[in-house]
Scaffold this active site. Structure first.
Site, mmCIF file in Angstrom:
data_model
loop_
_atom_site.group_PDB
_atom_site.id
_atom_site.type_symbol
_atom_site.label_atom_id
_atom_site.label_comp_id
_atom_site.label_asym_id
_atom_site.label_seq_id
_atom_site.Cartn_x
_atom_site.Cartn_y
_atom_site.Cartn_z
ATOM 1 N N LYS A 54 60.287 -61.361 -30.864
ATOM 2 C CA LYS A 54 61.039 -62.598 -30.636
ATOM 3 C C LYS A 54 60.287 -63.726 -31.318
ATOM 4 O O LYS A 54 59.157 -63.535 -31.769
ATOM 5 C CB LYS A 54 61.177 -62.889 -29.139
ATOM 6 C CG LYS A 54 59.861 -62.738 -28.348
ATOM 7 C CD LYS A 54 60.049 -62.927 -26.853
ATOM 8 C CE LYS A 54 60.637 -61.757 -26.146
ATOM 9 N NZ LYS A 54 61.987 -61.991 -25.657
ATOM 10 N N ARG A 55 60.916 -64.889 -31.423
ATOM 11 C CA ARG A 55 60.188 -66.042 -31.957
ATOM 12 C C ARG A 55 58.901 -66.255 -31.174
ATOM 13 O O ARG A 55 58.852 -65.979 -29.974
ATOM 14 C CB ARG A 55 61.062 -67.304 -31.858
ATOM 15 C CG ARG A 55 62.202 -67.350 -32.850
ATOM 16 C CD ARG A 55 61.726 -67.383 -34.272
ATOM 17 N NE ARG A 55 61.062 -68.637 -34.554
ATOM 18 C CZ ARG A 55 61.403 -69.463 -35.546
ATOM 19 N NH1 ARG A 55 62.386 -69.150 -36.353
ATOM 20 N NH2 ARG A 55 60.755 -70.590 -35.734
ATOM 21 N N LYS B 63 69.522 -56.095 -26.072
ATOM 22 C CA LYS B 63 69.520 -55.091 -27.143
ATOM 23 C C LYS B 63 68.597 -53.947 -26.783
ATOM 24 O O LYS B 63 68.922 -52.767 -26.995
ATOM 25 C CB LYS B 63 69.024 -55.709 -28.459
ATOM 26 C CG LYS B 63 69.847 -56.865 -28.984
ATOM 27 C CD LYS B 63 69.068 -57.594 -30.098
ATOM 28 C CE LYS B 63 69.648 -58.967 -30.359
ATOM 29 N NZ LYS B 63 68.750 -59.789 -31.220
ATOM 30 N N THR C 270 68.542 -62.484 -25.647
ATOM 31 C CA THR C 270 69.484 -61.435 -26.008
ATOM 32 C C THR C 270 68.707 -60.215 -26.493
ATOM 33 O O THR C 270 69.229 -59.099 -26.437
ATOM 34 C CB THR C 270 70.460 -61.886 -27.115
ATOM 35 O OG1 THR C 270 69.700 -62.456 -28.185
ATOM 36 C CG2 THR C 270 71.453 -62.901 -26.591
ATOM 37 N N HIS D 298 71.825 -74.408 -24.559
ATOM 38 C CA HIS D 298 70.971 -73.234 -24.786
ATOM 39 C C HIS D 298 69.544 -73.400 -24.315
ATOM 40 O O HIS D 298 68.690 -72.599 -24.692
ATOM 41 C CB HIS D 298 70.922 -72.908 -26.284
ATOM 42 C CG HIS D 298 72.128 -72.189 -26.780
ATOM 43 N ND1 HIS D 298 72.254 -70.829 -26.721
ATOM 44 C CD2 HIS D 298 73.279 -72.643 -27.323
ATOM 45 C CE1 HIS D 298 73.418 -70.475 -27.228
ATOM 46 N NE2 HIS D 298 74.064 -71.559 -27.598
ATOM 47 N N LYS E 297 57.339 -68.228 -24.232
ATOM 48 C CA LYS E 297 57.665 -66.793 -24.226
ATOM 49 C C LYS E 297 56.432 -65.958 -23.889
ATOM 50 O O LYS E 297 56.535 -64.807 -23.513
ATOM 51 C CB LYS E 297 58.244 -66.379 -25.573
ATOM 52 C CG LYS E 297 59.637 -66.975 -25.847
ATOM 53 C CD LYS E 297 60.204 -66.478 -27.181
ATOM 54 C CE LYS E 297 61.535 -67.085 -27.560
ATOM 55 N NZ LYS E 297 62.696 -66.304 -27.109
HETATM 56 C C1 LIG Z 1 68.085 -60.861 -30.885
HETATM 57 C C2 LIG Z 1 67.246 -61.580 -31.852
HETATM 58 C C3 LIG Z 1 66.523 -62.709 -31.445
HETATM 59 C C4 LIG Z 1 66.517 -63.210 -30.015
HETATM 60 O O1 LIG Z 1 65.478 -62.541 -29.300
HETATM 61 P P1 LIG Z 1 65.027 -63.046 -27.851
HETATM 62 O O2 LIG Z 1 64.085 -61.968 -27.389
HETATM 63 O O3 LIG Z 1 66.241 -63.107 -27.012
HETATM 64 O O4 LIG Z 1 64.357 -64.348 -28.011
HETATM 65 C C5 LIG Z 1 65.753 -63.356 -32.387
HETATM 66 N N1 LIG Z 1 65.686 -62.932 -33.667
HETATM 67 C C6 LIG Z 1 66.356 -61.839 -34.087
HETATM 68 C C7 LIG Z 1 66.224 -61.405 -35.501
HETATM 69 C C8 LIG Z 1 67.162 -61.127 -33.198
HETATM 70 O O5 LIG Z 1 67.839 -60.058 -33.645
#
Ligand SMILES: *Cc1c(COP(=O)(O)O)cnc(C)c1O
Length: 812
Positions: free
Chosen positions: A548-549, A660, A656, A365, A554
């Site tokens: 995101k985190r 979304k 991901t 990952h 990032k």
């Molecule tokens: C989808 C999701 C992530 C991943 O987000 P990225 O933008 O791909 O880093 C992290 N936390 C939550 C709660 C999510 O639903």
């Protein structure tokens, strides 16, 4: 009555009357209360039980069908599951939403009141844990016999609060009020050893006896994982650590030394206390390694127990079993299976190794070298003495294989060894995972390519066929149907039926509607209504989200520089024709990651300053809702216009969140990183805002001797933004962040600044043309069907797992 066929179960009623009857009986007999005195919690608990029972009945039929067909199983091992709230999902998957609303109304509550009490199990950090949740959902939806294994942490990911001084962490006692979705299964408990020593065994020199110094019990419970539009209900089995009876010291207790009496028990139970315990101390790190072995040891014994229900001997084990390792956290499963086969079941080493290698597959990952897990040999040896011996033997035989292919290449042996020698001796978990598995996959095309070219290049040269790509995906149930019911209804109307929820490629049929003015109007109105619901800012403003985190790679700091630049521009020309924007950040930073916490703090500070400025605030608003989790994501994503995917190219494995957002009609501004590349290829370059260096340019920039100062010196707007941070108005934290940008700027933020700002200007031009923007939005949804986790699972099933679906007969 043949119970094995699942015959004999009374099918639970699905009429309003029958459903209400069952709800009442749960209220009286299981909850022990009455309609007159039922509280919202009583309603929640009884509704959950009533829904759960319907799934449990399907679960029983699933188990019968699986037992009868003795199929090949997928076992998914993951240290994390970020499942999201369960009630709404289970209502949808059991088709009881309307029955439930009616039944709780009779108790005097609305479904929303009741849903508010459903707590999201925060058993994960972010993308990796959410991927695990989407994959188990899609495995059930595709009728694949599967079990997900994980740890039932008492305290999940911390709860975050945000104030002007940044992030504060609070413990998340998620199951404090109980978890109605969980079935304890104490009979399947397992015994796990730690520490101790090994002793030779007569007979084979490969066999040893491990005499552990500590014994802990693993007690499982499971949660149901229903498929959508199918009968299958799979499970996730979660392990909780329990002290063994022997660890309670009755002598101390009798002498009044209560703390001493339970000391050992407390230590045992700490294993499943928290998700990722603080690893800044030796003890914390050892606890993480203990968690890993705890998960692996319990799960493997359970997998073997399940295998033996229908099979004998070991010849067919690898045919009936594939174990997918979600990153390296469960990699100790490889030496553990060797230990079980060789020491306990007395197979010879070669036979055991053949089975082991055929059984496992590994998903990598990351590309960040610092995220590749290693453990000090000393700690490994102390905690798992037998496993270290096995790792040494695996390594010796592996290096022999390498030596045979590349004679005399000592440098290669040193690079590929499972044991790192310099600067200190450590076990390289990724190497162990590659050596001990049949397939290794990255999670987006670019990521898989870079794994082969950089991080794992030596291994890809040795075993080219082992390396594959499986691009991540997300559940269209969770992130479209549940999160965005308005849009889902419009899509269903546009396509004529709701089959797209299980067959997301059908979204492409929306393409012609992107030229239908009345469809575009309705699409726009839905986005607006979602923004009103979110209530983050003016629903007519461009809602620009970065969720995101927090991590420097990032590059939330790049987004912040854009915000400050916009602030300066508006201040300089208050009468200008500005596009109103709501910039929404959400995300957590690891508690010990100070640079990331600084960025959160700075965003909050800058946001407060903008809010207090009457000239700028009509056009620019920064909001930072706290405690980003799946539930919050479900509220933000449907309201997003612009999706920020701005990581330094070559650093984000896949992402991901990007998928979304695209599926919900947000247009992406992004770099050529992770799955952004595949999103852009599908939605079309004209419907994606691309900026910045690609991964190869970024690597070259570093090699050429990157100097962030050059960009600062040459770009007046950038200079003004950075100078604002050091001007003192944003305090020490402004200085620290500016210092890091002008010092090393590890993630080349300043190098991509100008390209990013120009691209944001293009975004505003597009936004001013509402029809053009809406068309882009529709096409993002229409052309992103590939990013369903149903497709991801189909890819794994066909190319890595080689499993077939086992449909569960319907019982009418
Ligand atoms: C989808 C999701 C992530 C991943 O987000 P990225 O933008 O791909 O880093 C992290 N936390 C939550 C709660 C999510 O639903």
């Amino acid at each position: 009555m043949d119970l094995r066929q699942g015959i004999g179960l009374r099918k639970l009623g699905m009429t309003p009357d029958e459903f209400q009857q069952d709800l009442l009986s749960n209220l009286y007999y299981r909850r022990g209360t009455t309609v007159e005195s039922a509280s919202a919690r009583d309603a929640y608990e009884t509704l959950s039980q009533t829904v759960r029972d319907r799934l449990a009945e399907r679960r029983a039929r699933t188990a019968a069908a699986h037992y009868a067909s003795n199929p090949r199983w997928v076992y998914y091992l993951s240290a994390e599951y970020l499942l999201g709230a369960q009630l709404e999902q289970n209502l949808l998957y059991s088709g009881t939403g309307e029955l439930a609303a009616e039944a709780v109304k009779a108790l005097g509550f609305s479904l929303e009141d009741v849903e508010d009490l459903d707590v999201e199990p925060g058993l994960g950090n972010g993308g990796l844990g959410r991927l695990a949740a989407c994959l188990v959902d899609s495995m059930a939806t595709r009728d694949i016999p599967a079990v997900g294994y994980g740890i039932r942490y008492d305290l999940g990911i911390f709860r975050q609060s945000i104030a002007e001084d940044g992030q504060t962490e609070h413990p998340d006692d998620w199951a404090f009020q109980g978890n109605p979705w969980e079935f304890p299964a104490p009979d399947d408990r397992q015994t796990v050893g730690f520490y101790g020593h090994t002793e030779p065994l007569p007979g084979s020199p490969a066999r040893k006896r491990w005499v552990p110094g500590e014994i802990v019990l693993g007690e499982p419970s499971h949660m149901l994982v229903p498929g959508f539009g199918t009968e299958t209900v799979n499970i996730i089995r979660l392990w909780k650590a329990h002290a063994s009876e022997a660890s309670f010291d009755l002598t101390s207790f009798s002498a009044g030394q209560y703390a001493e009496a339970v000391q050992e028990a407390v230590r045992a139970e700490n294993i499943s206390k928290v998700l990722y315990p603080d690893d800044s101390t030796e003890l914390g790190r050892e606890l993480r390694l203990k968690q890993q072995y705890f998960l692996v040891s319990c799960s493997l014994r359970d997998i073997i127990r399940r295998f033996r229900l229908r099979n004998e001997g070991w010849d067919t084990f690898a045919d009936k079993t594939v174990i997918q390792l979600n990153d390296t956290h469960p990699t100790i499963a490889i030496p553990e299976l060797m230990r079980l086969l060789v020491d306990e079941y007395e197979l010879d080493w070669d036979a055991a190794w053949q089975i082991t290698r055929k059984t496992f597959a590994y998903t990598c990952h990351t590309l960040l070298p610092e995220a590749l897990e290693t453990w000090p040999v000393r700690m490994f040896e102390k905690l798992l003495p037998r496993h270290l011996e096995i790792v040494y033997l695996i390594n010796m035989l592996f290096l022999r294989e390498v030596e045979a292919r590349f004679p005399g290449d000592h440098d290669r042996l040193r690079r590929m060894s499972i044991i790192q020698e310099e600067p200190d001796r450590r076990v390289r978990m990724a190497h162990l995972a590659v050596v001990g598995t049949e397939a290794v996959n990255g999670v987006a095309e670019l990521h898989s390519k870079l794994l082969r070219e950089t991080v794992l290049d030596d291994f890809a040269e040795l075993w080219p066929a082992k390396f594959q790509n499986v691009t991540n995906g997300v559940s269209p149930r969770r992130f479209m149907r549940i999160a965005n019911p308005r849009l889902a209804d419009l899509i269903t109307e546009g396509l004529g039926d709701d089959g797209w929820i299980r067959d997301l490629d059908r979204l492409a049929e929306l393409e012609p509607l992107a030229d239908d003015a009345s469809f575009l109007e309705r699409w726009w109105a839905i986005k607006r209504a979602n923004k009103v619901d979110l209530a983050a800012g003016d629903p007519d403003s461009l809602t620009d989200v970065m969720i995101k985190r927090f991590h420097e790679y990032k590059r939330q700091q790049l987004k912040l520089l854009h915000v400050i630049t916009q602030y300066h521009r508006i201040r300089e020309d208050p009468g200008g024709d500005w596009v109103p924007r709501t910039v929404l950040f959400a995300g957590k930073a690891a508690p010990a990651y100070h640079a990331a916490k600084d960025i959160i703090h700075l965003i909050a500070t800058v946001g407060a300053r903008i809010a207090a400025d009457p000239v700028v605030s009509p056009y620019l608003k920064v909001v930072f809702p706290s405690n980003y989790n799946v539930s919050l994501a479900e509220r933000i994503i449907p309201a997003a216009d612009l999706s920020e995917q701005i990581s330094l190219a070559g650093k984000e494995a896949s992402g991901t969140g990007n998928m979304k957002l695209a599926l919900n009609g947000a247009v992406t501004i992004g770099t050529l990183d992770g799955a952004n590349i595949e999103i852009r290829a599908r939605v079309g370059a004209e419907n994606f805002f691309l900026f910045g260096m690609d991964a190869y340019q970024a690597a070259q920039t570093r090699l050429d001797g990157y100097d962030p100062r050059r960009h600062y010196d040459q770009d007046a707007e950038l200079r003004a933004a950075v100078d604002a941070l050091t001007s003192g108005v944003f305090g020490d934290v402004g200085h620290r962040v500016a210092g890091s940008l002008l010092g090393r700027d590890e993630y080349l933020t300043l190098a991509d600044y100008r390209s990013y700002i120009q691209c944001q200007d293009d975004v505003e031009v597009a936004w001013r043309d509402q029809a053009r923007w809406t068309r882009m939005s529709v096409l993002n949804t229409a052309l992103s069907g590939f990013f369903s986790s149903d497709r991801t699972v189909a890819d794994y099933a066909a190319r890595i797992w080689r499993v077939s679906a086992v449909p569960v007969p319907r019982e009418d």
